[in-house]
Design an enzyme around this catalytic site. Structure first.
Site, mmCIF file in Angstrom:
data_model
loop_
_atom_site.group_PDB
_atom_site.id
_atom_site.type_symbol
_atom_site.label_atom_id
_atom_site.label_comp_id
_atom_site.label_asym_id
_atom_site.label_seq_id
_atom_site.Cartn_x
_atom_site.Cartn_y
_atom_site.Cartn_z
ATOM 1 C CG HIS A 46 -0.304 -0.308 2.508
ATOM 2 N ND1 HIS A 46 0.594 0.575 3.082
ATOM 3 C CD2 HIS A 46 -0.364 -1.363 3.360
ATOM 4 C CE1 HIS A 46 1.019 0.084 4.232
ATOM 5 N NE2 HIS A 46 0.471 -1.098 4.419
ATOM 6 N N GLY A 93 1.911 3.093 2.273
ATOM 7 C CA GLY A 93 2.958 3.100 3.309
ATOM 8 C C GLY A 93 4.226 2.447 2.778
ATOM 9 C CG HIS A 94 4.312 -1.705 1.816
ATOM 10 N ND1 HIS A 94 3.001 -2.070 1.919
ATOM 11 C CD2 HIS A 94 4.981 -2.431 2.747
ATOM 12 C CE1 HIS A 94 2.859 -2.984 2.861
ATOM 13 N NE2 HIS A 94 4.039 -3.222 3.391
ATOM 14 C CE LYS A 111 -0.440 0.114 11.207
ATOM 15 N NZ LYS A 111 0.011 -1.281 11.257
ATOM 16 C CB SER A 161 -1.355 -5.521 4.567
ATOM 17 O OG SER A 161 -0.169 -4.937 4.094
#
Ligand code: PAF
Length: 286
Positions: free
Chosen positions: A33, A35-36, A148, A185
């Site tokens: 997503h 964030g990755h 996170k 995820s």
């Protein structure tokens, strides 16, 4: 640019030997997503080449956890890697990572038994074991993890220091939806109503952080006030923990306290386990 996609150790070794300059690895379990994506960009800024590993690691899931239903979206993941100019993807099958049942694994020690480790016994042992294997296989100069998973990041830093692993560890900030929900995820499991309840996690953390001038008790009280409502919502939040901890050791901080801390929360909404955290700074007394 299409990344070189490797699945076996030999393919990885060949592709790795062709990479020149500094290599940054972003280990992931896929279901990529935004964030990755931000970690890939962070990697790109700090290194000449970027590698991404994609492997859902059974060792870090408990017997009642979501290993079987964990999202596997390899085609979409590879598209994101290509769009982000990732040079090398390592997406091994289980038989490459664990040809036999491993006999020797990493023990995360007391730090792996508190906070998230208390709710998920063995989780950090399994996570550290696969991270060390990935570092040994890919041999990056640096590896980048998301803030996170703050306890995961602290444990990896500790493993690298304690075991003299020759790699630099870097972190990327948590990426959030516009309404504050931390990207994960696992968010794709949430129904609309569950997502509404889940928002209490980030709201509680931000309420807590905003109360930092009142000290640790005020932070916890402000966060708890938000969580109390979510615990009785429909569907309810089943709160695992809300803690204020030292960012390096994950031990609870006790007032009076000065310096950096992490306010971390975890809970279940429906069948979905969610975690989140924010940094909190307690100023020195004048
Ligand atoms: O954060 C994750 O996705 C996983 O815990 C990691 C670091 C890739 C190890 O499996």
């Amino acid at each position: 640019m299409t990344p070189t996609i490797t699945r076996t150790r030999d393919e990885l070794t060949g592709a790795r030997s062709r990479i020149k300059g500094r290599l940054a690895l972003v280990p992931t379990m896929g279901a990529l997503h935004e964030g990755h994506r931000s970690l890939f960009r962070r990697a790109r800024r700090s290194a000449d080449a970027v590698a991404v590993s994609i492997f859902v690691n059974p060792l870090q899931f408990g017997p009642d956890e979501d290993l079987d239903r964990y999202p596997r979206t390899l085609a979409a993941d590879l598209e994101m890697c290509a769009a982000e100019g990732v040079d090398l993807v390592f997406a091994p099958p289980h038989s490459v990572m664990y040809p036999d049942t491993p006999q020797v694994t990493i023990k995360s020690g007391p730090m792996g038994e508190v906070v998230e480790g208390a709710s998920r016994p063995g989780h950090f042992d399994g996570m550290l074991t696969v991270v060390l294997k990935l570092l040994n296989l890919v041999r990056p100069d640096m590896a980048i993890f998301g803030e996170k998973d703050a306890q995961q990041l602290a444990m990896i830093r500790r493993m690298v220091a304690d075991l003299n692993v020759p790699v630099e560890i870097a972190a990327g900030p948590t990426v959030r939806e516009p309404d504050g929900l931390a990207l994960s995820s696992r968010n794709r499991y949430l129904s609309e109503a569950e997502r509404r309840t889940a928002l209490a996690l980030s709201r509680a953390l931000h309420a807590g952080a905003d109360a930092s001038s009142g000290g640790p008790e005020a932070v916890l009280a402000a966060a708890n006030a938000v969580l109390d409502k979510a615990v009785t919502a429909d569907p309810p939040l089943l709160l695992d923990y809300l803690v204020l901890v030292d960012p390096a050791t994950f031990t609870a901080i006790t007032p009076p306290y000065e310096g950096p801390a992490v306010l971390a929360v975890a809970g279940r909404v429906g069948a979905t386990h969610l975690i989140d955290n924010v940094p909190v700074q307690f100023p020195e007394e004048p």
